[in-house]
Write a protein that holds these residues in place. Structure first.
Motif, PDB file in Angstrom:
ATOM      1  N   THR A 126       0.846  -1.178   0.000  1.00 24.46           N
ATOM      2  CA  THR A 126       0.000   0.000   0.000  1.00 24.46           C
ATOM      3  C   THR A 126       0.890   1.238   0.000  1.00 24.46           C
ATOM      4  O   THR A 126       1.886   1.280   0.714  1.00 24.46           O
ATOM      5  CB  THR A 126      -0.906   0.024   1.251  1.00 24.46           C
ATOM      6  N   GLU A 127       0.537   2.224  -0.802  1.00 26.94           N
ATOM      7  CA  GLU A 127       1.267   3.484  -0.816  1.00 26.94           C
ATOM      8  C   GLU A 127       0.370   4.575  -0.238  1.00 26.94           C
ATOM      9  O   GLU A 127      -0.820   4.641  -0.548  1.00 26.94           O
ATOM     10  CB  GLU A 127       1.671   3.854  -2.229  1.00 26.94           C
ATOM     11  N   ILE A 128       0.952   5.407   0.615  1.00 31.72           N
ATOM     12  CA  ILE A 128       0.220   6.545   1.163  1.00 31.72           C
ATOM     13  C   ILE A 128       1.110   7.775   1.069  1.00 31.72           C
ATOM     14  O   ILE A 128       2.340   7.657   0.955  1.00 31.72           O
ATOM     15  CB  ILE A 128      -0.215   6.323   2.628  1.00 31.72           C
ATOM     16  N   GLU A 129       0.508   8.933   1.097  1.00 34.98           N
ATOM     17  CA  GLU A 129       1.260  10.179   1.167  1.00 34.98           C
ATOM     18  C   GLU A 129       1.033  10.776   2.539  1.00 34.98           C
ATOM     19  O   GLU A 129      -0.063  10.699   3.100  1.00 34.98           O
ATOM     20  CB  GLU A 129       0.768  11.155   0.096  1.00 34.98           C
ATOM     21  N   TYR A 130       2.083  11.321   3.091  1.00 31.20           N
ATOM     22  CA  TYR A 130       1.950  11.957   4.390  1.00 31.20           C
ATOM     23  C   TYR A 130       2.836  13.196   4.436  1.00 31.20           C
ATOM     24  O   TYR A 130       3.774  13.321   3.658  1.00 31.20           O
ATOM     25  CB  TYR A 130       2.284  10.986   5.527  1.00 31.20           C
ATOM     26  N   ALA A 131       2.511  14.083   5.329  1.00 30.43           N
ATOM     27  CA  ALA A 131       3.242  15.348   5.416  1.00 30.43           C
ATOM     28  C   ALA A 131       4.474  15.216   6.252  1.00 30.43           C
ATOM     29  O   ALA A 131       4.622  14.443   7.087  1.00 30.43           O
ATOM     30  CB  ALA A 131       2.346  16.423   6.001  1.00 30.43           C
TER      31      ALA A 131
END
Length: 71
Positions: A66-71
């Motif tokens: 799973t790929e996610i974007e985070y700050a």
């Protein structure tokens, strides 16, 4: 008594990590073989101290990325 346990092993940095999917036990080593041997020992100790054997039956495990974007 024999029970069937499902394990997974992967490389993390310079070590291999081995984890049992049926109970919350894991270990590591310099090679896959070391990690699995260490996991075997950890599982034996885990069940030695456990008066009741409770495992989760795992059927057809899949590794999903799973790929996610985070700050």
């Amino acid at each position: 008594m024999k029970i069937k346990l499902e394990n997974i092993v992967w490389k993390e940095g310079e070590f291999y990590v081995a984890q049992c999917l049926n109970v919350e036990v894991s270990s590591f080593g310099n090679t896959k073989e070391d990690a699995l041997a260490n996991l075997q020992e950890a599982l034996e100790l885990y069940f030695e101290d456990s008066p009741v054997i409770e495992t989760t039956q795992i059927e057809s495990p899949e590794i999903i990325s799973t790929e996610i974007e985070y700050a």
